[in-house]
Each structure stands twice: as C-alpha cells, then as structure tokens.
Design a protein around this motif. Structure first.
Motif, mmCIF file in Angstrom:
data_model
loop_
_atom_site.group_PDB
_atom_site.id
_atom_site.type_symbol
_atom_site.label_atom_id
_atom_site.label_comp_id
_atom_site.label_asym_id
_atom_site.label_seq_id
_atom_site.Cartn_x
_atom_site.Cartn_y
_atom_site.Cartn_z
ATOM 1 N N TYR A 1 0.813 -1.739 -0.327
ATOM 2 C CA TYR A 1 -0.049 -0.421 0.046
ATOM 3 C C TYR A 1 0.325 1.054 -0.117
ATOM 4 O O TYR A 1 0.581 1.914 -0.938
ATOM 5 N N ILE A 2 2.095 1.451 0.768
ATOM 6 C CA ILE A 2 2.937 2.768 0.919
ATOM 7 C C ILE A 2 3.665 2.659 -0.587
ATOM 8 O O ILE A 2 3.784 3.667 -0.933
ATOM 9 N N LEU A 3 3.872 1.798 -1.288
ATOM 10 C CA LEU A 3 4.331 1.535 -2.052
ATOM 11 C C LEU A 3 3.799 2.201 -3.415
ATOM 12 O O LEU A 3 4.357 2.888 -4.393
ATOM 13 N N LEU A 4 1.843 2.036 -3.207
ATOM 14 C CA LEU A 4 0.750 3.022 -4.455
ATOM 15 C C LEU A 4 1.419 3.955 -4.050
ATOM 16 O O LEU A 4 0.750 4.516 -4.928
ATOM 17 N N VAL A 5 0.539 4.669 -2.939
ATOM 18 C CA VAL A 5 1.002 6.015 -2.468
ATOM 19 C C VAL A 5 2.163 6.336 -2.739
ATOM 20 O O VAL A 5 2.344 7.479 -3.661
ATOM 21 N N ALA A 6 3.773 5.781 -3.031
ATOM 22 C CA ALA A 6 4.715 6.500 -3.054
ATOM 23 C C ALA A 6 4.306 6.646 -4.723
ATOM 24 O O ALA A 6 4.866 7.953 -5.479
ATOM 25 N N TYR A 7 3.976 5.645 -5.731
ATOM 26 C CA TYR A 7 4.104 5.707 -6.945
ATOM 27 C C TYR A 7 3.258 6.712 -7.433
ATOM 28 O O TYR A 7 3.935 7.676 -8.897
ATOM 29 N N LEU A 8 2.269 6.898 -6.743
ATOM 30 C CA LEU A 8 1.170 7.996 -7.729
ATOM 31 C C LEU A 8 1.443 9.458 -7.172
ATOM 32 O O LEU A 8 1.408 10.712 -7.641
ATOM 33 N N TRP A 9 2.772 9.631 -5.595
ATOM 34 C CA TRP A 9 2.595 10.737 -4.966
ATOM 35 C C TRP A 9 3.427 11.024 -6.161
ATOM 36 O O TRP A 9 4.151 12.274 -6.822
#
Length: 365
Positions: free
Chosen positions: A235-243
């Motif tokens: 989940y954290i990686l998904l947030v990073a990817y979008l940011w």
C-alpha cells in the motif's frame, strides 16, 4: 521474533551495500545499479541511506520502553549526548586528515571555514534525536499525523519556494544562507548539500517508519502479522508511485515521495527477512550480514577512514587507492574490476567486524 536477529541482518545488509557503493575501484566504470540516480529517479543504491535511518527507528522500538519512566531531563540528555557524539564523528570524518596538498605538493591545514558541516552521520544524529523525542512524547496515532505533516509540509515548501533543480530549490537557498558555500558538499562541482537542513525534516519520517514497524513486530509475529507487514508495504509503495507523478522521487532532495517509497520497500525487505529467518522450512541465518549489523557504526567509520587514507597516501603521483586498484585488478574486464575491488574492500571491513564479534566486542556510542 528474536530481539535483534532481523534488525541486525537488515542493518548489516545496509552497511555492506553502503561500503560497496562508496568504494568502487573506478567510479567511471561502475555498474549503473551501484550508482545513485543523477537527479529525479531511483536506483537500488538510493535505498541504502534511508534504510539505515529506518533501522535506527526499528531499534528505538526495542529501546524506548526502557526510558518510559525516566524524567524528561534524563531522556533529553541521553539523546543529546548520543546524537552529539554521532554528529561529531561525522564532522571529523569529513575534516580528516585535516591537511591538504596543493598542485605544488605543499601541505596546508584545512581551516574550519572549509569543512563540510552536514553529511551522512550528521543526518543520522539529527534524525535520531528528533525522532526519538517525538516517539517518547507522542502517542502512536500522533506519530502518523506528525509524519504526514512533515511530508506534506516539505512538499508545500519545495513547491512554493523555488523549483526542483539543484541550485533553485528552497533547501539550497536555506543551506547557502545558514551554512555558506564553504561548509557544503562540492562533489557535484558546485556547492550543494544533499544532506541539507530542509531535507532533513522528511528524513525524520524514515526513522518514525522504522519505529512503527518495530513496534508492530517486537511482541512476536505470526503468519497473519507477517502478511499484514507485506500488505502495508505494498500500500505504501502504491502511494509513493502516485505521489511520484507530482513530486518526483529524488534522493538528493529527499522528496516526500522518496521517503514513502523507501519506507514501503523497507517494510517488504524486513518482511522477507523475517519470513526467511522465522518461517522458512529451513531457516536462514544470514550470519555474514549479522557481523556488519552488530558493529555498524564502527565498520562504517572504518571503511570511510581506510578509503580516505588510501586516497591521501601517495606513491609517486598516484594515490595508494589507485595503485592497489591498478596493480591487483586491472587484468579483469572493465566494470568487473571496479566491483571486485569494492567487494574485497568490503570483505576487509567485514573481517575487522568478525574479529570484534568473536571477542564479544560491540562498540556503541
């Protein structure tokens, strides 16, 4: 989970890779995976430093309960003393060997005004101090809000003041104003501090992230908790990817998306280590990396001082570093020879750590 096993392994892997990355035989012949991203972007090498900060936070999860009933003065002074020692060790390391040689061969003392003020150990010291104080005084839920505030606040400052170029960003302006060019890093060809004042704020979140994971697993872990660790990391990686689309990954600016990315990766890496050491049908010991993890600060300083000394000592018109590299590794193919030198250098540092480990010597500050 055993008290220090996964932490020692994770920290040891970080130190091991840090030495390999920092001491290639020839920087011009280094595999791209072992180089930092030039500016925006991400390479495996960019994960090393934030992972060490993450490991610092992870260790705090085991240490902080001991200080729970201490008076504020005692906690503050202990943190301040340890942080000051680490900061000073980093500062002296950049000043070493205190003299420099000009083109004519004349040696002169390096004045304080020309010494780099901030750097790797200095950032570790500041983040340890700030992160530990927050952890001591704030509730766990509050730490999430503080972390979000630091990341969003840094994003806002970097977006509103200046741009995301090396010389035009808000952090550069602040560093020039407070530190001055003489106290900044010049490895990029200009005065630019990759461990600058402003970018230290989001790096504190790497410490808090490590603490939160340590807090989650320190009382014991089962398959369900391990699965959640891996899921949280995803989940954290998904947030990073979008940011990343609006605030790109950038290690030298330590952007907020970079912080989130590295925390997500560290969650997954530690999850894998825990699985291999605790749940695998044939548990892995990773004793090689544990040697690094048990004396990380000493081994890191040893590697830096040894490399600096080899660069300073001259044999003819070449440094000892260059002489050793060309004499022992020049027969190998390009890139392979540079990596081989780094691996041998790393093994020398490991041997020193192993000698200490066998004698139950653990050097701490």
């Amino acid at each position: 989970m055993k008290r220090f096993e996964a932490l020692d392994i994770f920290r040891g892997m970080t130190i091991c890779l840090m030495i390999i990355v920092n001491t290639p035989g020839d920087g011009a012949s280094t595999f791209s995976l072992l180089l930092h991203a030039d500016w925006h972007g991400f390479t495996p090498t960019d994960l090393v430093f934030p992972s060490f900060l993450f490991a610092v936070g992870n260790a705090l999860a085991f240490v902080m309960p001991k200080w729970k009933d201490w008076e504020f003065k005692d906690v503050f002074l202990k943190l301040l003393k340890r942080s000051a020692v680490i900061f000073l060790l980093g500062f002296i390391m950049y000043w070493f060997p205190f003299f420099r040689q000009d083109a004519s061969g004349t040696w002169s003392f390096v004045p304080f005004s020309d010494t780099r003020m901030l750097g790797v150990l200095q950032r570790i010291a500041i983040c340890y101090f700030a992160g530990a104080l927050m952890i001591h005084f704030f509730a766990t839920k509050t730490l999430y809000w503080v972390s979000g505030g630091l990341l969003l606040g840094y994003w806002a400052i970097m977006s509103w003041f200046g741009d995301l170029t090396m010389l035009g960003n808000a952090g550069q302006t602040l560093d020039l104003l407070i530190l001055g060019e003489g106290h900044m890093y010049h490895g990029e060809g200009v005065a630019f501090e990759p461990e600058g004042i402003l970018s230290t704020l989001p790096s504190i979140v790497n410490v808090i992230g490590g603490y939160l994971l340590g807090l989650y697993v320190k009382e014991g872990i089962n398959y369900e908790k391990l699965a959640k660790v891996m899921l949280y990391g995803t989940y954290i990686l998904l947030v990073a990817y979008l940011w990343n689309f609006i605030f790109p990954f950038n290690k030298k600016l330590w952007t907020s998306s970079f912080v989130v990315l590295t925390i997500g990766l560290d969650f997954i890496i530690i999850g894998i280590i825990i699985y291999l050491t605790e749940f695998s049908a044939k548990p892995y010991k990773f004793s090689f990396f544990q040697t690094f993890g048990k004396n990380p600060l000493f081994i890191y300083l040893l590697s830096e001082y040894l490399a600096i000394t080899m660069y300073v000592v001259k044999i003819g018109d070449r440094s000892l570093f260059r002489v050793v590299y060309e004499s022992l590794f020049s027969w190998m193919p390009p890139y392979i020879n540079s990596l081989a030198f780094a691996l041998v250098f790393m093994m020398i540092c490991w041997a020193a750590g192993k000698w200490l480990e066998k004698r139950n010597i653990y050097i701490k500050v």
